[in-house]
Design an enzyme around this catalytic site. Structure first.
Site, PDB file in Angstrom:
ATOM      1  N   LYS A   1     -13.232   2.738  -2.424  1.00 44.69           N
ATOM      2  CA  LYS A   1     -14.184   3.171  -1.398  1.00 44.69           C
ATOM      3  C   LYS A   1     -15.278   4.040  -2.009  1.00 44.69           C
ATOM      4  O   LYS A   1     -16.458   3.932  -1.653  1.00 44.69           O
ATOM      5  CB  LYS A   1     -13.455   3.941  -0.300  1.00 44.69           C
ATOM      6  CG  LYS A   1     -12.545   3.092   0.573  1.00 44.69           C
ATOM      7  CD  LYS A   1     -11.848   3.932   1.628  1.00 44.69           C
ATOM      8  CE  LYS A   1     -10.925   3.094   2.497  1.00 44.69           C
ATOM      9  NZ  LYS A   1     -10.222   3.923   3.508  1.00 44.69           N
TER      10      LYS A   1
ATOM     11  N   GLU B   1       0.823  -1.214   0.000  1.00 48.84           N
ATOM     12  CA  GLU B   1       0.000   0.000   0.000  1.00 48.84           C
ATOM     13  C   GLU B   1       0.855   1.262   0.000  1.00 48.84           C
ATOM     14  O   GLU B   1       0.417   2.308  -0.465  1.00 48.84           O
ATOM     15  CB  GLU B   1      -0.932  -0.007   1.218  1.00 48.84           C
ATOM     16  CG  GLU B   1      -2.105   0.953   1.078  1.00 48.84           C
ATOM     17  CD  GLU B   1      -3.167   0.720   2.130  1.00 48.84           C
ATOM     18  OE1 GLU B   1      -4.330   0.539   1.739  1.00 48.84           O
ATOM     19  OE2 GLU B   1      -2.835   0.724   3.331  1.00 48.84           O
TER      20      GLU B   1
ATOM     21  N   HIS C   1       7.874 -25.853   0.391  1.00 50.88           N
ATOM     22  CA  HIS C   1       7.335 -26.973  -0.371  1.00 50.88           C
ATOM     23  C   HIS C   1       6.327 -26.522  -1.427  1.00 50.88           C
ATOM     24  O   HIS C   1       5.806 -27.362  -2.168  1.00 50.88           O
ATOM     25  CB  HIS C   1       6.683 -27.989   0.578  1.00 50.88           C
ATOM     26  CG  HIS C   1       7.660 -28.617   1.519  1.00 50.88           C
ATOM     27  ND1 HIS C   1       8.297 -29.807   1.257  1.00 50.88           N
ATOM     28  CD2 HIS C   1       8.150 -28.198   2.717  1.00 50.88           C
ATOM     29  CE1 HIS C   1       9.117 -30.110   2.243  1.00 50.88           C
ATOM     30  NE2 HIS C   1       9.044 -29.151   3.150  1.00 50.88           N
TER      31      HIS C   1
END
Length: 425
Positions: free
Chosen positions: A409, A268, A294
């Site tokens: 938003k 961010e 893995h």
């Protein structure tokens, strides 16, 4: 203690030093002008910690409570959750912490089902005071537990927010205890502010030592005693086109939430449009060793050479569990590890993985904590925040805003307003 080492492959060391000097002067300027206030939270948050402890000692409900619920999301919860995850295994006398973050109905229902209202302190954390996920969950808590926030239950509610935000106004109106986040401390840099200090202090964690660790790291950096941070920032940004991805391998399960905190902080802060109008950034990937070896190591070793790798490991977990001296028929080839501690096993895996990556010519650095204690974690938090700011400076972006997030938003707001106008509830 924290130990730092790197195996970076340098092409032009002189240009790196020029970048280091530029970055240092600019971050010093940010500190002196108060562009961001996180640099001094190691000292500045001590009065907040003392206020939180005093409030907890004087509030009979808080004293008898055994659970602290944090209602927040992103920067309002990730850092706090990371510290709780690291230390809850060694603190039997701290309050249980629950985090209500995501409006995921399954997760939310499961967590709400185990809350005993009569033993729980609810801490609502939102810098703006109107974070839609946070306030929506707070409303559900009010309804689910019939929380009388205007009367007898206000003693078990605390808010952490900006001064004069709508949540702060709500708190003052109903006489709810509220703590203030410094205006110049952004959410993802706020764990050492009231955002983390208040819930963690009330839960019983040693925030004084965490703040001391952060203070020491910041002080050492600005005294030019931690120049390795400058070197790393210069290297990562100089080669941003060749290796734009940083993979963090944390060799301890309890560091998983810290790794998630790093991903938010890095992503961010650095994924922006720079001053020349170019899309830029460094992409964070967080993994836990040895589990994710893995699943992801093959890609690092033989996939695209677009990654740097950082290892975090712990020298001493302060436990002593040894691999039993047992030989299993047909599986005798594993007996070479018998008698060694699991600490030695995971440490050996970390070293072997690091060495194998270096042999492939991939740029690697490592951070070693001698032990998992509060002071070391305070240092580690400040280290990553400083590194993020330095990378932002050298990338030519505003490290502390998030315009891309704000776009989402606004779209969400428009969609729900449209639904409401159409009569869809």
């Amino acid at each position: 203690m924290l130990y730092f080492e790197d195996d970076f492959i340098w092409e032009n060391e002189e240009s790196i030093h020029v970048m280091m000097q530029e970055a240092y002067q600019k971050i010093l300027d940010e500190k002196e002008k108060g562009v961001s206030g996180y640099f001094t939270l190691g000292e500045d948050s001590l009065p907040i910690m003392q206020d939180a402890l005093a409030y907890a000692a004087s509030n009979e409900f808080v004293k008898k409570s055994d659970t602290t619920v944090v209602i927040g999301i992103g920067g309002s919860s990730l850092g706090t959750k990371a510290i709780d995850s690291i230390f809850k295994h060694r603190n039997t006398d701290v309050k249980k912490m629950l985090f209500l973050e995501n409006p995921d109905e399954i997760d939310l229902s499961e967590k709400l089902a185990v809350i005993d209202k009569e033993k729980t302190v609810f801490i609502v954390v939102s810098k703006s005071g109107a974070t839609i996920e946070t306030i929506s969950i707070f409303k559900e808590v009010i309804e689910r537990f019939r929380l009388d926030y205007a009367g007898r239950d206000k003693q078990q509610i605390i808010t952490v927010t900006d001064e004069n935000s709508v949540l702060h106004q709500f708190s003052r109106y109903y006489g709810i205890k509220s703590f203030i986040i410094p205006a110049n401390v952004g959410g993802r840099f706020s764990v050492l502010s009231a955002v983390g200090v208040v819930p963690l202090s009330i839960a019983g964690y040693d925030m004084k030592s965490i703040l001391e660790g952060a203070r020491v790291m910041a002080e050492n950096f600005f005294s030019k005693k931690e120049n390795h941070i400058l070197k790393k920032a210069a290297f990562l940004t100089k080669y941003k086109k060749e290796t734009p991805i940083n993979v963090l391998f944390s060799y301890a399960n309890c560091l998983e939430d810290f790794t998630k905190w790093y991903v938010q902080l890095w992503g961010e802060s650095l994924g922006k449009i720079d001053r020349q109008g170019n899309n830029t950034g460094l992409t964070p990937i967080g993994h836990i060793g040895s589990i994710d070896q893995h699943s992801f190591l093959q890609l690092i070793m033989q996939g695209p050479r677009d990654k740097t790798v950082t290892f975090i490991k712990v020298d001493n977990f302060e436990k002593e569990i040894k691999v039993p001296n047992i030989s299993l028929k047909f599986i005798e080839k594993t007996d070479y590890i018998n008698g060694y501690s699991f600490n030695e096993l995971i440490d050996g895996e970390c070293k072997a993985t690091k060495e194998s990556i270096i042999k492939e010519g991939i740029n690697v650095d490592a951070i070693t904590l001698d032990v998992l204690n509060e002071k070391n974690i305070g240092k580690l938090i400040m280290y990553y925040e400083l590194l993020t700011s330095l990378c932002g400076i050298l990338l030519g972006v505003n490290t502390y805003n998030q315009p891309g997030v704000e776009i989402g938003k606004k779209i969400l707001l428009k969609k729900f307003h449209l639904f409401t106008r159409k009569g869809i509830q």
